[in-house]
Design an enzyme around this catalytic site. Structure first.
Site, mmCIF file in Angstrom:
data_model
loop_
_atom_site.group_PDB
_atom_site.id
_atom_site.type_symbol
_atom_site.label_atom_id
_atom_site.label_comp_id
_atom_site.label_asym_id
_atom_site.label_seq_id
_atom_site.Cartn_x
_atom_site.Cartn_y
_atom_site.Cartn_z
ATOM 1 N N LYS A 104 -7.204 5.043 -6.292
ATOM 2 C CA LYS A 104 -6.037 5.343 -7.589
ATOM 3 C C LYS A 104 -6.494 6.729 -8.445
ATOM 4 O O LYS A 104 -7.630 7.421 -7.723
ATOM 5 C CB LYS A 104 -6.730 4.499 -8.228
ATOM 6 N N THR A 188 8.287 -3.264 -6.781
ATOM 7 C CA THR A 188 7.327 -3.786 -7.445
ATOM 8 C C THR A 188 7.871 -4.848 -8.104
ATOM 9 O O THR A 188 7.441 -6.357 -7.906
ATOM 10 C CB THR A 188 6.142 -3.259 -7.877
ATOM 11 N N SER A 356 5.586 0.757 -0.635
ATOM 12 C CA SER A 356 5.162 2.908 0.036
ATOM 13 C C SER A 356 4.560 2.711 1.182
ATOM 14 O O SER A 356 4.316 3.613 2.623
ATOM 15 C CB SER A 356 3.748 2.652 -0.870
#
Ligand code: NAD
Length: 433
Positions: A104, A188, A356
């Site tokens: 991240k 998402t 992704s």
């Protein structure tokens, strides 16, 4: 001293370890982030001054593949937050069976206060600072809170300039014209929608008789609200950072979306008006939205929204975590005692990272898929992994969150052990001669 977010996140791991048969080596390996990078990013502002921003990139674990994780732009970004988000990504990728580790990134910034040019210089400066640390086989970036496909395009372009070859696979969530995948923008929300649809019959519920409240009206929450509205759910409340709106008989979600979109000038990356400005609805705060008596509550904004302070007031029957970490571990226990089913972030919002992954595969193969192909592959993977998690929860009589971690840890443990276990080294098999 207040507990760090990472310490709170790690508590989920501790609980799951009781039910997962993995080696001590694997447990030890998963306790700490592998690499944490902190950088200073100098940016020339439009008025000629120089401002230095703090940026972070964390690779939590890459045993199962290159690091994978979004980049967040927010004034509250800290190293602790980025480490926690990288921790969740590690377990999310493992839970979904994706060949990635967890990573991240983030920059401590209020992006709404920057001009578009300043935002571009900041994004390119971030890549200059972390370029040696990322790559399509090392660590792959993606959008997160207050970053979008345009920013991903700048980042991919900057990395390509530095490495002197076009490298689309270093960033996912790019514009389609730069090698992005169809379906990534909505992935998402679409993944969360598939999970909700697949779980609903287990509670004898149907969309038409189900009320929903959604906190957060961005990429994840806004698109999900629209999908649920179209499927017949009664979405009674939505909110953004300014607050929310409530309508007992259900909101007209396309109208809310349109209103929000209409205030976003085509050249302005962020909207500056709020869903609360819509007429004919009751206005409510983000705190009140969480406490509504609805069938489904969907936190889709930021972490730590449901804590031990407000968990007792939650009335929803089911919670689907679209945001990362919206419920603290202390609140989790309270919700459990109240009999509220919590579907965890590492399953519910995994549609983003799954598509992704599809984008990364398409970039590397050079063969691009249709929206139907993307969505079919997403649906079969996320529903299948959700079913496995449901079965683990039922078999061990544990929460869905703990079950999701058990599922992920088993895969992580297997990969860590494949490199050699304590048994292997202490029994002498590794010696020559
Ligand atoms: P976004 O920037 O598109 O939207 C964020 C939304 O949250 C906005 O509507 C904003 O107004 C609202 N918000 C911000 N602060 C708030 C507050 N204090 N109270 C209520 N609402 C607030 O971001 P997003 O991509 O939709 O991400 C939302 C959550 O979903 C984050 O936790 C993110 O990590 C998670 N998530 C996103 C993706 C993705 O692909 N976008 C993938 C997985 C998880």
């Amino acid at each position: 001293m207040t507990k760090s977010m990472l310490a709170d996140a790690s508590q989920r791991l501790e609980q799951a370890l009781k039910y997962a048969a993995i080696s001590e080596d694997a447990i030890e390996s998963l306790k700490f982030p592998q690499t944490s990078l902190s950088v200073s990013i100098p940016v020339r502002m439009d008025d000629g001054s120089l401002k230095v921003f703090q940026g972070y990139r964390v690779r939590y674990d890459d045993t199962r593949g290159p690091g994978k994780g979004g980049v967040r732009y927010h004034p509250n970004v800290t190293m602790d937050e980025v480490q926690s988000l990288a921790f969740w990504m590690t377990f999310k990728c493992a839970a979904l069976g994706l060949p990635f580790g967890g990573a991240k990134g983030g920059i401590t910034v209020n992006p709404k206060a920057l001009s578009r040019m300043e935002l571009e210089r900041l994004s390119r400066g971030y890549i200059d600072a972390i370029a040696d640390f990322i790559g399509p086989d090392v660590d792959i970036l993606a959008p997160d809170v207050y970053t979008n496909s345009m920013i991903m395009g700048w980042m991919m372009d900057q990395y390509s300039i530095i490495t002197r070859h076009i490298c689309p696979a270093v960033v996912t969530g790019k514009p389609i014209s730069m090698g992005g995948s169809v379906g990534r923008e909505a992935a998402t929300a679409t993944g969360a929608y598939y999970v909700i649809q697949s779980m609903l019959p287990r509670f004898d519920m149907t969309p038409q008789t189900t009320t929903v409240a959604i906190q957060g009206f961005g990429n994840a929450g806004g698109i999900l609200a629209e999908l649920m509205f179209a499927a017949g759910y009664k979405v009674v409340a939505v909110s953004d950072s300014q607050g929310g709106v409530y309508a007992k008989n259900g909101l007209d979600i396309p109208a809310v979306r349109e209103m929000k979109a209409s205030t976003r000038g085509i050249r302005v990356p962020y909207c500056d008006r709020s869903v609360c400005e819509i007429d004919d609805q009751d206005v409510l705060t983000n705190e009140d939205l969480l406490k509504l008596d609805v069938d489904i509550l969907i936190p889709a904004a930021l972490e730590n929204q449901i804590t031990e302070d407000n968990a007792h007031d939650i009335q929803a029957k089911l919670i689907f975590e679209v945001a990362n970490g919206p419920i603290t571990s202390a609140a989790d226990q309270i919700l459990n005692q109240k009999g509220i089913y919590v579907f965890p972030d590492i399953l519910v919002n995994a549609g983003g990272v799954t598509v992704s992954y599809f984008e990364w595969v398409q970039n590397r193969s050079g063969l691009y898929w249709t929206l139907d192909e993307v969505n079919q592959k997403l649906q079969s993977r996320i529903v299948e992994e959700g079913d496995r998690i449901w079965a683990i929860a039922r078999d061990h009589d544990i929460s869905l969150r703990t079950a999701a971690y058990v599922h992920a840890i088993s895969r992580l443990g297997e990969a860590i052990s494949a490199k050699g276990t304590r048994d292997y080294y202490t029994n002498g098999h590794g010696r020559k001669g």
